[in-house]
Scaffold this motif. Structure first.
Motif, PDB file in Angstrom:
ATOM      1  N   PRO A 158       0.841  -1.200   0.000  1.00 44.94           N
ATOM      2  CA  PRO A 158       0.000   0.000   0.000  1.00 44.94           C
ATOM      3  C   PRO A 158       0.880   1.256   0.000  1.00 44.94           C
ATOM      4  O   PRO A 158       1.937   1.280   0.633  1.00 44.94           O
ATOM      5  N   GLY A 185       0.730   5.560   0.361  1.00 45.28           N
ATOM      6  CA  GLY A 185      -0.042   6.775   0.656  1.00 45.28           C
ATOM      7  C   GLY A 185       0.611   7.973  -0.011  1.00 45.28           C
ATOM      8  O   GLY A 185       0.420   8.215  -1.199  1.00 45.28           O
ATOM      9  N   GLY A 196       4.026   8.357   0.459  1.00 45.07           N
ATOM     10  CA  GLY A 196       5.428   7.946   0.277  1.00 45.07           C
ATOM     11  C   GLY A 196       6.411   8.760   1.109  1.00 45.07           C
ATOM     12  O   GLY A 196       7.586   8.863   0.758  1.00 45.07           O
ATOM     13  N   THR A 197       5.965   9.312   2.256  1.00 44.45           N
ATOM     14  CA  THR A 197       6.872  10.142   3.058  1.00 44.45           C
ATOM     15  C   THR A 197       7.475   9.398   4.250  1.00 44.45           C
ATOM     16  O   THR A 197       8.179  10.001   5.056  1.00 44.45           O
ATOM     17  N   SER A 198       7.197   8.117   4.375  1.00 48.68           N
ATOM     18  CA  SER A 198       7.725   7.379   5.526  1.00 48.68           C
ATOM     19  C   SER A 198       9.248   7.280   5.419  1.00 48.68           C
ATOM     20  O   SER A 198       9.818   7.379   4.334  1.00 48.68           O
ATOM     21  N   GLY A 244       5.763  16.120  10.032  1.00 48.60           N
ATOM     22  CA  GLY A 244       6.359  17.220   9.269  1.00 48.60           C
ATOM     23  C   GLY A 244       5.951  17.200   7.809  1.00 48.60           C
ATOM     24  O   GLY A 244       5.788  18.244   7.185  1.00 48.60           O
ATOM     25  N   SER A 292      -0.550  11.187   4.011  1.00 51.23           N
ATOM     26  CA  SER A 292      -1.945  10.752   3.851  1.00 51.23           C
ATOM     27  C   SER A 292      -2.443  10.191   5.184  1.00 51.23           C
ATOM     28  O   SER A 292      -1.656   9.664   5.985  1.00 51.23           O
ATOM     29  N   THR A 348       1.402   3.981  10.139  1.00 52.12           N
ATOM     30  CA  THR A 348       2.688   4.130  10.834  1.00 52.12           C
ATOM     31  C   THR A 348       2.494   4.601  12.286  1.00 52.12           C
ATOM     32  O   THR A 348       3.461   4.881  12.966  1.00 52.12           O
ATOM     33  N   SER A 388       2.691  10.643  14.601  1.00 52.42           N
ATOM     34  CA  SER A 388       2.337  11.760  15.481  1.00 52.42           C
ATOM     35  C   SER A 388       3.055  12.995  14.973  1.00 52.42           C
ATOM     36  O   SER A 388       3.471  13.027  13.821  1.00 52.42           O
ATOM     37  N   GLU A 442       1.886  -0.920   9.320  1.00 50.85           N
ATOM     38  CA  GLU A 442       2.771  -0.608   8.184  1.00 50.85           C
ATOM     39  C   GLU A 442       2.388  -1.360   6.909  1.00 50.85           C
ATOM     40  O   GLU A 442       3.255  -1.808   6.146  1.00 50.85           O
ATOM     41  N   ILE A 476      -6.076  -0.215   4.476  1.00 51.40           N
ATOM     42  CA  ILE A 476      -7.071   0.644   5.115  1.00 51.40           C
ATOM     43  C   ILE A 476      -7.773   1.454   4.021  1.00 51.40           C
ATOM     44  O   ILE A 476      -7.119   2.165   3.255  1.00 51.40           O
ATOM     45  N   GLU A 532       7.859   7.393  16.613  1.00 47.43           N
ATOM     46  CA  GLU A 532       6.852   7.697  15.594  1.00 47.43           C
ATOM     47  C   GLU A 532       7.226   7.277  14.179  1.00 47.43           C
ATOM     48  O   GLU A 532       6.335   7.066  13.360  1.00 47.43           O
TER      49      GLU A 532
HETATM   50  C1  LIG Z   1      10.066  15.991   6.397  1.00 46.39           C
HETATM   51  C2  LIG Z   1       9.420  14.850   7.110  1.00 46.39           C
HETATM   52  C3  LIG Z   1       8.990  15.026   8.422  1.00 46.39           C
HETATM   53  C4  LIG Z   1       8.354  13.979   9.098  1.00 46.39           C
HETATM   54  N1  LIG Z   1       7.921  14.195  10.368  1.00 46.39           N
HETATM   55  C5  LIG Z   1       7.250  13.211  11.011  1.00 46.39           C
HETATM   56  C6  LIG Z   1       6.719  13.442  12.319  1.00 46.39           C
HETATM   57  O1  LIG Z   1       6.871  14.510  12.900  1.00 46.39           O
HETATM   58  N2  LIG Z   1       6.019  12.443  12.890  1.00 46.39           N
HETATM   59  C7  LIG Z   1       5.800  11.236  12.271  1.00 46.39           C
HETATM   60  O2  LIG Z   1       5.134  10.380  12.831  1.00 46.39           O
HETATM   61  N3  LIG Z   1       6.322  10.996  11.046  1.00 46.39           N
HETATM   62  C8  LIG Z   1       7.013  11.946  10.401  1.00 46.39           C
HETATM   63  N4  LIG Z   1       7.498  11.721   9.137  1.00 46.39           N
HETATM   64  C9  LIG Z   1       7.305  10.401   8.518  1.00 46.39           C
HETATM   65  C10 LIG Z   1       6.035  10.252   7.646  1.00 46.39           C
HETATM   66  O3  LIG Z   1       5.497  11.489   7.252  1.00 46.39           O
HETATM   67  C11 LIG Z   1       5.004   9.432   8.398  1.00 46.39           C
HETATM   68  O4  LIG Z   1       5.509   8.128   8.615  1.00 46.39           O
HETATM   69  C12 LIG Z   1       3.654   9.325   7.695  1.00 46.39           C
HETATM   70  O5  LIG Z   1       2.731   8.767   8.578  1.00 46.39           O
HETATM   71  C13 LIG Z   1       3.696   8.499   6.412  1.00 46.39           C
HETATM   72  O6  LIG Z   1       2.492   8.734   5.697  1.00 46.39           O
HETATM   73  P1  LIG Z   1       2.430   8.505   4.118  1.00 46.39           P
HETATM   74  O7  LIG Z   1       1.067   8.853   3.679  1.00 46.39           O
HETATM   75  O8  LIG Z   1       3.532   9.212   3.459  1.00 46.39           O
HETATM   76  O9  LIG Z   1       2.629   6.934   4.073  1.00 46.39           O
HETATM   77  P2  LIG Z   1       3.549   6.068   3.100  1.00 46.39           P
HETATM   78  O10 LIG Z   1       4.964   6.477   3.248  1.00 46.39           O
HETATM   79  O11 LIG Z   1       2.982   6.080   1.746  1.00 46.39           O
HETATM   80  O12 LIG Z   1       3.339   4.630   3.748  1.00 46.39           O
HETATM   81  C14 LIG Z   1       3.785   4.367   5.039  1.00 46.39           C
HETATM   82  C15 LIG Z   1       3.439   2.919   5.410  1.00 46.39           C
HETATM   83  O13 LIG Z   1       2.042   2.783   5.519  1.00 46.39           O
HETATM   84  C16 LIG Z   1       1.538   1.822   4.577  1.00 46.39           C
HETATM   85  N5  LIG Z   1       0.287   2.375   4.062  1.00 46.39           N
HETATM   86  C17 LIG Z   1       0.094   3.566   3.441  1.00 46.39           C
HETATM   87  N6  LIG Z   1      -1.219   3.726   3.175  1.00 46.39           N
HETATM   88  C18 LIG Z   1      -1.853   2.623   3.636  1.00 46.39           C
HETATM   89  C19 LIG Z   1      -3.208   2.177   3.649  1.00 46.39           C
HETATM   90  N7  LIG Z   1      -4.200   2.930   3.168  1.00 46.39           N
HETATM   91  N8  LIG Z   1      -3.495   0.963   4.184  1.00 46.39           N
HETATM   92  C20 LIG Z   1      -2.517   0.184   4.701  1.00 46.39           C
HETATM   93  N9  LIG Z   1      -1.217   0.554   4.721  1.00 46.39           N
HETATM   94  C21 LIG Z   1      -0.899   1.755   4.186  1.00 46.39           C
HETATM   95  C22 LIG Z   1       2.628   1.666   3.547  1.00 46.39           C
HETATM   96  O14 LIG Z   1       2.613   0.380   2.966  1.00 46.39           O
HETATM   97  C23 LIG Z   1       3.869   1.898   4.376  1.00 46.39           C
HETATM   98  O15 LIG Z   1       4.243   0.718   5.046  1.00 46.39           O
HETATM   99  C24 LIG Z   1       8.148  12.744   8.444  1.00 46.39           C
HETATM  100  C25 LIG Z   1       8.575  12.564   7.130  1.00 46.39           C
HETATM  101  C26 LIG Z   1       9.213  13.605   6.466  1.00 46.39           C
HETATM  102  C27 LIG Z   1       9.637  13.387   5.039  1.00 46.39           C
END
Ligand SMILES: Cc1cc2nc3c(=O)[nH]c(=O)nc-3n(C[C@H](O)[C@H](O)[C@H](O)COP(=O)(O)OP(=O)(O)OC[C@H]3O[C@@H](n4cnc5c(N)ncnc54)[C@H](O)[C@@H]3O)c2cc1C
Length: 467
Positions: free
Chosen positions: A78, A80, A82-84, A143, A147, A154, A157, A207, A213, A423
């Motif tokens: 999956p 979202g 892609g910021t993980s 930050g 999504s 993840t 927070s 994850e 979801i 987090e």
């Molecule tokens: C500049 C920067 C600052 C950040 N600061 C923080 C912070 O303060 N706190 C924090 O917690 N994180 C932070 N992060 C990390 C990141 O933003 C988080 O982990 C965020 O929750 C990832 O969301 P995403 O939509 O990018 O998920 P993705 O990177 O697309 O996916 C993350 C994981 O979730 C899974 N996934 C995605 N969507 C679904 C779905 N619908 N159903 C099931 N699984 C799914 C994916 O397979 C993957 O394993 C930061 C990242 C960056 C680049």
């Protein structure tokens, strides 16, 4: 942290891509650019390409994609925003990257009950833009503009967690597509429930390894009557941390309290032109009634001044506050870009508040002996802090040095009864740390759950633990 092992792509069965294309048409993409976008990572990990990307527009699309992949034994990751940061979305065994971004609708907002139901692809900023005129807001703010589905997956927070909690507290219920292609609901809209196993919290933080979801019911909060934000520089890191600890002991309900060390403030000044004194600095935000906020401010100012704090710089107007928090949210990029052409590596730990000062100071001392520039910043109100390294990609010894510092920081946090990640999650990078933290037997329980729920290991294989 581990080095990425060579990925073992599962061979695609004959005709699989044709079947996928027949069902999804233009929603199924195999162009190089789109594969690369879904196989890249925000952090230090090398790109790993999926075989195809499917853009889901509905729960039925997800069900059909899952059924096609399960029957063919093809992996699904999956995706979202892609910021993980721990290589979570890398398709280690190839297969389908299932992009949920087209599923970005707000399905319902229940003002009277302070909740809403959304599709997983909506970004946190878009949700708050949608809520703007409702007097409600959704507080969780990693930050990045992540999504909501990714944030739930993840257990994300951010700066507001000290007052409003993390995704663990924010989610009331989920709609999930299981590996068997069934659509389940894990909870309704009631504020609390004692109805059986807590499936909601099983999926939060999983994850993408247990299901996709496809719907999320979230708690919302009323926009506070009064909001004040400020920065305050300190003579020492320990003075800044002591102020945070004392403020909690005084019961000040701060909404945000963030620490940036002097090098991070320097990086933020370069990127966001804030002109802050380049010293260890706290960023604060206070929420409440005008009188309540005034009281909180007075208490914290007194504590700061007793701990070597300088003048408070206030951001009273909404646009000044937004500028301040945008700069804080972009701190990662600011720190990485301290060296032109550098790649970033960020890591986080979280410790009980009583050990926070000791953990940060020992880590800063360790960093001072490291040849790779690194900053410390964090959501210190939660005991959670990050390191951001700015690494020369052409100097392999730097990555080895960074890995050693990270390893020592995690060991230090675990010895203090903390966790290897507050987090960012486990992904690929913190798998050994997870075992160090909880032990093989606990991780075996996780493996057993995965085995029962996803016997074909189709969902995001290779993440959190090795099967
Ligand atoms: C500049 C920067 C600052 C950040 N600061 C923080 C912070 O303060 N706190 C924090 O917690 N994180 C932070 N992060 C990390 C990141 O933003 C988080 O982990 C965020 O929750 C990832 O969301 P995403 O939509 O990018 O998920 P993705 O990177 O697309 O996916 C993350 C994981 O979730 C899974 N996934 C995605 N969507 C679904 C779905 N619908 N159903 C099931 N699984 C799914 C994916 O397979 C993957 O394993 C930061 C990242 C960056 C680049």
């Amino acid at each position: 942290m581990e080095t990425l092992s060579v990925p073992h792509a599962r061979p695609l069965p004959n005709g699989f891509l044709d079947r996928l294309s027949a069902r999804f048409g233009l929603q199924c993409q195999t162009s190089e650019a789109i594969l690369a976008q879904h196989g890249a990572s925000e952090s230090q990990y090398p790109t790993v390409l999926p075989d195809a990307v499917v853009f889901a527009r509905s729960t039925q699309d997800v069900v059909d994609c899952v059924n096609l992949c399960r029957k063919a034994g093809v992996a699904i990751v999956p995706f979202g925003a892609g910021t993980s940061l721990e290589g979570h979305t890398l398709p280690l065994e190839g297969g389908v990257s299932l992009d949920l971004t087209p599923m970005d609708a707000v399905l319902a907002v229940n003002h009277a009950d302070f909740d809403c139901t959304v599709q997983p692809g909506i970004r946190r900023e878009a949700l708050n833009a949608h809520l703007r005129d409702s007097g409600l807001f959704f507080p969780i703010d990693p930050g990045a503009n992540a999504s909501i589905g990714g944030m739930a997956s993840t257990r994300a927070s951010g700066t507001n967690a000290v007052r409003y909690g993390t995704m663990r507290e924010a989610v009331l219920g989920l709609e999930v597509v299981t590996p068997q292609g069934k659509v389940i609901r894990t909870g309704k809209r009631a504020k609390k429930s004692a109805a059986g196993y807590d499936l909601t919290r099983l999926y939060i933080g999983s994850e993408g390894t247990l299901g996709v979801i496809t719907g999320i019911t979230l708690r919302l909060h009323p926009v506070p009557e009064a909001i004040m934000a400020a920065t305050c520089p300190f003579e020492t890191l320990s003075g800044a941390i002591e102020t945070v600890v004392q403020a909690f002991h005084c019961g000040v309900p701060m909404a945000r309290i963030e620490l940036l060390d002097a090098m991070q403030v320097h990086a933020v000044n370069l990127r966001s032109k804030l002109g802050l004194p380049e010293a260890p600095t706290l960023f604060f935000e206070f929420h409440g009634t005008p009188n309540g906020v005034a009281e909180q401010v007075e208490t914290v100012k007194g504590l700061a001044s007793a701990n070597g704090g300088g003048a408070f710089q206030w951001a009273t107007l909404a646009e000044d506050r937004n500028r301040l928090w945008r700069a804080r949210h972009e701190s990662y990029y600011a720190a990485v870009n301290l060296r032109p052409g550098a790649i970033g590596l960020t890591t986080d730990v979280c410790v009980p508040m009583s050990r926070l000062a000791e953990c940060i100071l020992a880590t800063r001392a360790d960093l001072d002996g490291c040849s790779v520039p690194a900053t410390i910043l964090g959501h210190v109100g939660d005991g959670n802090f990050h390191l951001v390294f700015s690494i020369d990609p052409n100097a392999p010894h730097e990555m080895a040095e960074v890995e050693a510092v990270n390893h020592r920081m995690v060991a230090r946090a675990l010895a203090m009864d903390g966790t290897c990640t507050g987090e960012h999650g486990v992904g690929i990078g913190k798998q050994q740390c997870l075992i160090d933290e909880l032990g093989e037997d606990a991780v075996d329980v996780m493996r057993s759950l995965k085995q029962v729920l996803d016997p074909g290991n189709i969902f995001n294989p290779g993440k959190i633990f090795r099967s």
